[in-house]
Design a protein around this motif. Structure first.
Motif, PDB file in Angstrom:
ATOM      1  N   PRO A 249       0.657  -1.146  -0.063  1.00 26.72           N
ATOM      2  CA  PRO A 249       0.097   0.070  -0.305  1.00 26.72           C
ATOM      3  C   PRO A 249       0.910   1.208   0.115  1.00 26.72           C
ATOM      4  N   CYS A 250       2.003   1.060   0.614  1.00 24.58           N
ATOM      5  CA  CYS A 250       2.756   2.396   0.432  1.00 24.58           C
ATOM      6  C   CYS A 250       4.108   1.862  -0.045  1.00 24.58           C
ATOM      7  N   GLN A 251       4.420   2.723  -1.251  1.00 24.01           N
ATOM      8  CA  GLN A 251       5.773   2.361  -2.092  1.00 24.01           C
ATOM      9  C   GLN A 251       6.356   3.636  -2.303  1.00 24.01           C
ATOM     10  N   GLY A 252       7.833   3.688  -2.276  1.00 20.19           N
ATOM     11  CA  GLY A 252       8.513   4.953  -2.225  1.00 20.19           C
ATOM     12  C   GLY A 252       9.559   4.745  -3.162  1.00 20.19           C
ATOM     13  N   GLU A 253      10.386   5.689  -3.605  1.00 21.48           N
ATOM     14  CA  GLU A 253      11.729   5.746  -4.339  1.00 21.48           C
ATOM     15  C   GLU A 253      12.720   6.577  -3.934  1.00 21.48           C
ATOM     16  N   VAL A 254      13.949   6.082  -3.788  1.00 13.73           N
ATOM     17  CA  VAL A 254      14.724   6.781  -3.005  1.00 13.73           C
ATOM     18  C   VAL A 254      16.362   6.667  -3.725  1.00 13.73           C
ATOM     19  N   ILE A 255      17.245   7.517  -3.473  1.00  7.66           N
ATOM     20  CA  ILE A 255      18.609   7.141  -3.879  1.00  7.66           C
ATOM     21  C   ILE A 255      19.364   6.938  -2.753  1.00  7.66           C
ATOM     22  N   LEU A 256      20.011   5.941  -2.557  1.00  3.52           N
ATOM     23  CA  LEU A 256      20.999   5.857  -1.349  1.00  3.52           C
ATOM     24  C   LEU A 256      22.489   5.750  -1.763  1.00  3.52           C
ATOM     25  N   HIS A 257      23.147   6.348  -0.874  1.00  4.27           N
ATOM     26  CA  HIS A 257      24.571   6.761  -1.004  1.00  4.27           C
ATOM     27  C   HIS A 257      25.257   5.454  -0.620  1.00  4.27           C
ATOM     28  N   GLN A 258      24.959   4.246  -1.444  1.00  2.00           N
ATOM     29  CA  GLN A 258      25.560   2.820  -1.059  1.00  2.00           C
ATOM     30  C   GLN A 258      25.585   2.066  -2.505  1.00  2.00           C
ATOM     31  N   PRO A 259      26.630   1.287  -2.715  1.00  4.57           N
ATOM     32  CA  PRO A 259      26.603   0.534  -3.975  1.00  4.57           C
ATOM     33  C   PRO A 259      25.559  -0.448  -4.064  1.00  4.57           C
ATOM     34  N   ALA A 260      24.755  -0.622  -5.301  1.00  5.37           N
ATOM     35  CA  ALA A 260      23.734  -1.467  -5.379  1.00  5.37           C
ATOM     36  C   ALA A 260      24.133  -2.896  -4.946  1.00  5.37           C
ATOM     37  N   ALA A 261      25.049  -3.452  -5.245  1.00  2.77           N
ATOM     38  CA  ALA A 261      25.864  -4.793  -4.711  1.00  2.77           C
ATOM     39  C   ALA A 261      25.748  -5.001  -3.255  1.00  2.77           C
ATOM     40  N   ASP A 262      25.890  -3.770  -2.308  1.00  2.77           N
ATOM     41  CA  ASP A 262      25.696  -4.125  -0.890  1.00  2.77           C
ATOM     42  C   ASP A 262      24.214  -3.769  -0.538  1.00  2.77           C
ATOM     43  N   VAL A 263      23.577  -3.346  -1.387  1.00  5.06           N
ATOM     44  CA  VAL A 263      22.217  -3.279  -0.724  1.00  5.06           C
ATOM     45  C   VAL A 263      21.179  -4.385  -1.404  1.00  5.06           C
ATOM     46  N   ALA A 264      21.467  -5.021  -2.564  1.00  5.38           N
ATOM     47  CA  ALA A 264      20.530  -5.970  -3.368  1.00  5.38           C
ATOM     48  C   ALA A 264      20.500  -7.228  -2.385  1.00  5.38           C
ATOM     49  N   PRO A 265      21.461  -7.858  -1.544  1.00  2.00           N
ATOM     50  CA  PRO A 265      21.152  -8.920  -0.758  1.00  2.00           C
ATOM     51  C   PRO A 265      20.356  -8.900   0.301  1.00  2.00           C
ATOM     52  N   TYR A 266      20.098  -7.453   0.746  1.00  2.00           N
ATOM     53  CA  TYR A 266      18.790  -7.617   2.030  1.00  2.00           C
ATOM     54  C   TYR A 266      17.637  -7.047   1.706  1.00  2.00           C
ATOM     55  N   LEU A 267      17.342  -7.154   0.102  1.00  2.00           N
ATOM     56  CA  LEU A 267      16.179  -6.792  -0.136  1.00  2.00           C
ATOM     57  C   LEU A 267      15.169  -8.338  -0.443  1.00  2.00           C
ATOM     58  N   HIS A 268      14.178  -8.052  -0.180  1.00  2.00           N
ATOM     59  CA  HIS A 268      13.256  -9.364  -0.262  1.00  2.00           C
ATOM     60  C   HIS A 268      12.534  -9.035  -1.823  1.00  2.00           C
ATOM     61  N   ASP A 269      11.705  -8.028  -2.120  1.00  2.00           N
ATOM     62  CA  ASP A 269      11.079  -7.836  -3.275  1.00  2.00           C
ATOM     63  C   ASP A 269      11.165  -6.170  -3.820  1.00  2.00           C
TER      64      ASP A 269
END
Length: 330
Positions: A249-269
C-alpha cells in the motif's frame, strides 16, 4: 549384450510420462523416449501385462491414457523421482505441518525398497532443516485437520469450525465456504468465504477445530482478484485485494549513497538500480510510510527521497522522534 536394463529403464520413463498428463499422443511419446512408435506400442503392452490400466485414445493422432484403478500395482519411481521424493521428505519438518515423524518413517520405508545405487545417493544426502529464529515456537498444523479442511475444499461442502483467535473465547463456530488450503511463509491457511460476515477471510489452520459433519454443498466463488496468489499476497501486505494487485500500500523511491551490490542481498522484493559513484536507486514498499522510512534507514547510508511526499513527511516525523529519543536522559 543384455537389453533388459535398458528396456526396464525405458518402461519406468514411459510410466512416469503417462502419470504427468491425461492423454499422450503416441508420436509424442516416441519422441520423448527417443524410440519408434512401434517400440512405444510394445512397451505399453508390457505395462499392461504388469497390471497397469493403459487405454488407447482414439483420434487423428492416436495415443494412450493411464486410467485410474483400484488394482494399480505398487508405485514405481525412476531415479530422479526417487531422489526428489527423498529430498521432499527431508524437508517435511519445515512445511508447517505436524508430519516430521511420519515423513521420517516414510523416508525409511521408501529407502528400504530402493535399489542399492539409489540408496547410496539418498544416504549421501544430508539435509539439516533450519528455520529462522522466532520469539515464540511456530505452531504446527495437525495433519488430520489439514486433511479435514482439504476434504471440505474438494467436496465443496460448507465447513463449520471453532477458531481459537485469542479475541473471542466464547465465539460461536465459524460457518464458511472453504475454497483453498494454502501455505504462506511456513504456515497453513484456509481461504474461505465467511457466511456470517459476508466477506473473504483467511484462517490459520493450526487454530481450526473442524466440526463434523460438514454442511451442504455450495457453488464456488471467485476471489476478487481472480488469482489466489495475488489475493493472499495483497491480504498479508495490507493492500486492498479488490484492487486486483498485490503491491504494497505504500511504495517509495529513494537514492541511497551505497553501492547496489551492498544493498541487493538485503532486499526481498525491492528493485535496485546501480547509479555509479557508490550510489543506487531503490524502489521499496511497506505496509505504512513510517515502516518504509524505518526500513530504508537500516542501510546506514545517506538518503535522497525521490518521492512521494508522504515518504518525505514520514522521514521528517521519524527524524524528530529519533532526535528527542537521543536527547532523553533519565
Amino acid at each position: 549384450m543384455n537389453p533388459m536394463p535398458k528396456t526396464s529403464a525405458r518402461l519406468l520413463s514411459l510410466l512416469s510420462l503417462l502419470q504427468t498428463r491425461r492423454d499422450w499422443p503416441g508420436a509424442l511419446l516416441a519422441e520423448r523416449l527417443d524410440v519408434s512408435p512401434r517400440t512405444v506400442r510394445r512397451d505399453v503392452d508390457r505395462l499392461r501385462e504388469l497390471g497397469y490400466p493403459i487405454t488407447a485414445v482414439k483420434g487423428p493422432d492416436g495415443g494412450y491414457r493411464l486410467a485410474p484403478g483400484a488394482d494399480l500395482p505398487p508405485l514405481l519411481f525412476d531415479d530422479d523421482q526417487a531422489v526428489a521424493l527423498a529430498i521432499a521428505l527431508h524437508q517435511a519438518a519445515t512445511t508447517g505441518a505436524d508430519i516430521a515423524e511420519a515423513a521420517a518413517r516414510a523416508l525409511a520405508t521408501v529407502r528400504q525398497v530402493m535399489p542399492a545405487r539409489l540408496r547410496h545417493r539418498v544416504d549421501a544426502l544430508h539435509v539439516t532443516a533450519v528455520e529462522p529464529p522466532a520469539t515464540r515456537p511456530r505452531a504446527r498444523a495437525d495433519s488430520a485437520v489439514l486433511m479435514a479442511i482439504s476434504a471440505a475444499v474438494h467436496a465443496r461442502e460448507i465447513l463449520r469450525f471453532d477458531y481459537a483467535s485469542g479475541h473471542e473465547d466464547d465465539a460461536p463456530p465459524r460457518r464458511t465456504e472453504p475454497h483453498h488450503l494454502l501455505t504462506w511463509r511456513g504456515r497453513w491457511y484456509l481461504l474461505a468465504w465467511d457466511l456470517d460476515r459476508h466477506d473473504w477471510r483467511t484462517f490459520r489452520a493450526d487454530r481450526i477445530t473442524p466440526k463434523i459433519p460438514t454442511g451442504p454443498r455450495f457453488t464456488p466463488r471467485e476471489p476478487p482478484t481472480g488469482d489466489v496468489a495475488t489475493f493472499i499476497a495483497a491480504r498479508f501486505r495490507g493492500s486492498d485485494p479488490a484492487g486486483g494487485t498485490a503491491e504494497w500500500p505504500c511504495q517509495g523511491e529513494v537514492i541511497l549513497h551505497q553501492p547496489a551490490a551492498d544493498v541487493a542481498p538485503y532486499l526481498h522484493d525491492g528493485v535496485v538500480e546501480e547509479l555509479g559513484a557508490g550510489r543506487c536507486r531503490l524502489v521499496l514498499g511497506s505496509w505504512s510510510w513510517h515502516g518504509l522510512a524505518a526500513a530504508l534507514g537500516r542501510f546506514d547510508a545517506d538518503i535522497e527521497v525521490v518521492g512521494p511526499s508522504s515518504l518525505r513527511e514520514a522521514f521528517a516525523r521519524l527524524g524528530d522522534r529519533y532526535t528527542r529519543a537521543a536527547a532523553f536522559t533519565k
